[in-house]
Design an enzyme around this catalytic site. Sequence first.
Site, mmCIF file in Angstrom:
data_model
loop_
_atom_site.group_PDB
_atom_site.id
_atom_site.type_symbol
_atom_site.label_atom_id
_atom_site.label_comp_id
_atom_site.label_asym_id
_atom_site.label_seq_id
_atom_site.Cartn_x
_atom_site.Cartn_y
_atom_site.Cartn_z
ATOM 1 N N LYS A 53 0.813 -1.271 -0.055
ATOM 2 C CA LYS A 53 0.000 0.050 0.021
ATOM 3 C C LYS A 53 0.874 1.143 -0.029
ATOM 4 C CE LYS A 53 -3.750 -2.646 2.393
ATOM 5 N NZ LYS A 53 -4.337 -2.800 3.537
ATOM 6 N N GLN A 97 -4.647 -1.343 9.603
ATOM 7 C CA GLN A 97 -4.594 -2.761 9.032
ATOM 8 C C GLN A 97 -5.167 -3.815 10.084
ATOM 9 O OE1 GLN A 97 -3.641 -3.532 6.175
ATOM 10 N NE2 GLN A 97 -3.801 -5.600 6.166
ATOM 11 N N ASP A 120 -10.996 2.751 3.902
ATOM 12 C CA ASP A 120 -11.482 1.379 3.984
ATOM 13 C C ASP A 120 -12.780 1.115 3.862
ATOM 14 O OD1 ASP A 120 -9.391 -0.738 4.040
ATOM 15 O OD2 ASP A 120 -9.119 -0.267 6.057
HETATM 16 N N1 GUN Z 1 -6.868 -6.705 6.407
HETATM 17 C C1 GUN Z 1 -7.234 -7.640 5.380
HETATM 18 N N2 GUN Z 1 -7.886 -6.912 4.472
HETATM 19 C C2 GUN Z 1 -7.881 -5.665 4.931
HETATM 20 C C3 GUN Z 1 -8.486 -4.372 4.580
HETATM 21 O O1 GUN Z 1 -8.799 -4.512 3.218
HETATM 22 N N3 GUN Z 1 -8.206 -3.286 5.076
HETATM 23 C C4 GUN Z 1 -7.658 -3.299 6.214
HETATM 24 N N4 GUN Z 1 -7.575 -2.360 6.983
HETATM 25 N N5 GUN Z 1 -7.077 -4.463 6.764
HETATM 26 C C5 GUN Z 1 -7.068 -5.572 5.955
#
Ligand code: GUN
Length: 285
Positions: A53, A97, A120
């Site tokens: 990311k 995350q 998100d």
């Molecule tokens: N963990 C697994 N997928 C995601 C996601 O799309 N966003 C976040 N914040 N954590 C994750």
Amino acid sequence: MSATIIDGAALAAEIRQQCTQRAAALTARGHRPGLAVVLVGDSQASAVYVRHKINDCAQVGIHSELVQLPAHTDEQTVLDHVRRLNEAPDIHGILVQLPLPDQIAERRVIETISPAKDVDGFHVANAGALMTGQRGFAPCTPYGVMHMLAHAGVELAGAEAVVVGRSNIVGKPQAMMLLAADATVTLCHSRTRDLAEHTRRADVLIAAVGRAKMITGDMIKPGAVVVDVGMNRDENGRLCGDVDFESAAAVASRITPVPGGVGPMTRAMLLVNTLNATEIAAGAA
Ligand code: GUN
């Protein structure tokens, strides 16, 4: 194999190109877009996701801030960081995350993120906006799937869409988005009786269960469009989806691969959401 591949990696690259232009335009107007990523603990998988990311941000010209905290961090510390980032003028998107360590209540952390920075789309305000057809941030994975379907020219109005998996991150929002696109939606889950009876009716089948190769060709209607959200390891430790690709591709008309399907699109949509957040903030400034 008869199915055409829906190439998520190629589409994601196109989207990143567009993001680069949008980021440059915002920066030129004095609104450099910024994304903060909060990573708690030492999960290797999470660390890899977060690194991707951050790298994506750098590639398209989005400023990023990584807040990396040890596994024993208490909830209050995480909440304090989120509140600081909510107020930070150079940050337009905040991503915490998941999963978080056990001592931290995920819901409290998510609900502390300002909905305007919740790129998100996990905050209850954004989930509610999606459910009621209002403007808000859509979760990146199902949002990316909708882009892939649109780009592939898949007709959703009136189509039978079956989603397998009812997570807050994928299954539930995916069902809402397909419904908004006028599909007839069935949401299946671990307690569904006779799963195959449902999947065989699907014109569009979305697999988001997290079990390697559990959707097999005999469960798919000939000519269906199959989207595989899964990210698993098979018996040989190789990356694979929730769909048994070989048997499914013999029956489906179009199919997304793993890797190179939904995964790159999820990352691309995070950039899109961050730029949308920045544009809204810039418009309000
Ligand atoms: N963990 C697994 N997928 C995601 C996601 O799309 N966003 C976040 N914040 N954590 C994750």
